[in-house]
Motif scaffolding. Sequence first.
Motif, PDB file in Angstrom:
ATOM      1  N   LEU A  52     -41.614  23.505  36.972  1.00  0.00           N
ATOM      2  CA  LEU A  52     -40.156  23.396  36.996  1.00  0.00           C
ATOM      3  C   LEU A  52     -39.583  24.234  35.869  1.00  0.00           C
ATOM      4  O   LEU A  52     -40.187  24.354  34.808  1.00  0.00           O
ATOM      5  CB  LEU A  52     -39.713  21.952  36.772  1.00  0.00           C
ATOM      6  N   LEU A  53     -38.385  24.781  36.106  1.00  0.00           N
ATOM      7  CA  LEU A  53     -37.655  25.498  35.074  1.00  0.00           C
ATOM      8  C   LEU A  53     -36.419  24.639  34.780  1.00  0.00           C
ATOM      9  O   LEU A  53     -35.575  24.461  35.664  1.00  0.00           O
ATOM     10  CB  LEU A  53     -37.279  26.880  35.621  1.00  0.00           C
ATOM     11  N   THR A  54     -36.355  24.076  33.586  1.00  0.00           N
ATOM     12  CA  THR A  54     -35.285  23.114  33.293  1.00  0.00           C
ATOM     13  C   THR A  54     -34.455  23.577  32.099  1.00  0.00           C
ATOM     14  O   THR A  54     -34.903  24.404  31.299  1.00  0.00           O
ATOM     15  CB  THR A  54     -35.871  21.722  32.970  1.00  0.00           C
ATOM     16  N   THR A  55     -33.248  23.048  31.983  1.00  0.00           N
ATOM     17  CA  THR A  55     -32.372  23.407  30.864  1.00  0.00           C
ATOM     18  C   THR A  55     -31.910  22.137  30.162  1.00  0.00           C
ATOM     19  O   THR A  55     -31.780  21.085  30.784  1.00  0.00           O
ATOM     20  CB  THR A  55     -31.130  24.187  31.347  1.00  0.00           C
ATOM     21  N   GLY A  56     -31.625  22.258  28.881  1.00  0.00           N
ATOM     22  CA  GLY A  56     -31.169  21.115  28.101  1.00  0.00           C
ATOM     23  C   GLY A  56     -29.674  20.900  28.216  1.00  0.00           C
ATOM     24  O   GLY A  56     -29.126  20.039  27.524  1.00  0.00           O
TER      25      GLY A  56
END
Length: 204
Positions: A52-56
């Motif tokens: 997964l590519l996630t952002t804060g």
Amino acid sequence: MMWKFVVLSLVMSLSSVHCYGSGPPLGRHPEVCRTMKPSHGVDPMDSEPPFLLTTGSICYKPLGLVPVSITNASIFYEGFFVLAKVSEEDNDAYGRFIREDSDKGTVQTQDCFDKVDSGISHSDDPHFFGHNFTWHAPDNFTDAIHFVATIVHETKEYWMNIRSGHLIFDEACDIETMDWPTSSAGKHSFTLLAAILAILSHFM
Ligand SMILES: *[C@@H]1O[C@H](CO)[C@@H](O)[C@H](O)[C@H]1NC(C)=O
Ligand SMILES: *[C@@H]1O[C@H](CO)[C@@H](O)[C@H](O)[C@H]1NC(C)=O
Ligand SMILES: *[C@@H]1O[C@H](CO)[C@@H](O)[C@H](O)[C@H]1NC(C)=O
């Protein structure tokens, strides 16, 4: 003469299928910034990516700092390449990436579309199971952006178009900000020095 040709063709054909343990070869193949496709001689996997590519954050503001992560790696990966995009077709990338200090030696920023540090990738190929890095937003951009990754498990198994959610522009976004670096002269003079040394070593 003939041998030189044979050796050269051999090197060229090897390098066209070689997995770049030292990172995507953007110096010689700037088109990889556009295609994000490794020249591994096989098509990308069409299964659900095991990463997964996630952002804060789901928003950004001028000069904002957004944590970005590769997570949920259910298998190791040896290579990755991430850009911030508005759309896959716009042949551009936005903002700049900052790597974690602890990733020095295995992660490097990349200059795509003539923008310093506009991409981030591996620079060595141990078995990775996750990464954290930071995206630094431009000061004058307001389009929604998302992150796009190509992640290589092993040479013949890689996934493309792994996307994060969208980040909308919001002046009130609750994230830290930092000044944009004033100059990248240091980095470029180092590259120039390295190039000069490489040329000199050729004649010694
Ligand atoms: C990713 O991993 C986290 C923590 O293990 C889990 O809570 C989450 O459901 C996983 N997400 C996906 C899409 O697999
Ligand atoms: C990324 O950061 C999170 C939160 O601080 C941490 O739990 C995780 O281990 C980090 N991942 C890597 C690969 O360093
Ligand atoms: C945004 O800033 C960059 C760098 O200063 C500049 O090159 C670009 O033209 C600016 N774009 C707009 C829309 O003002």
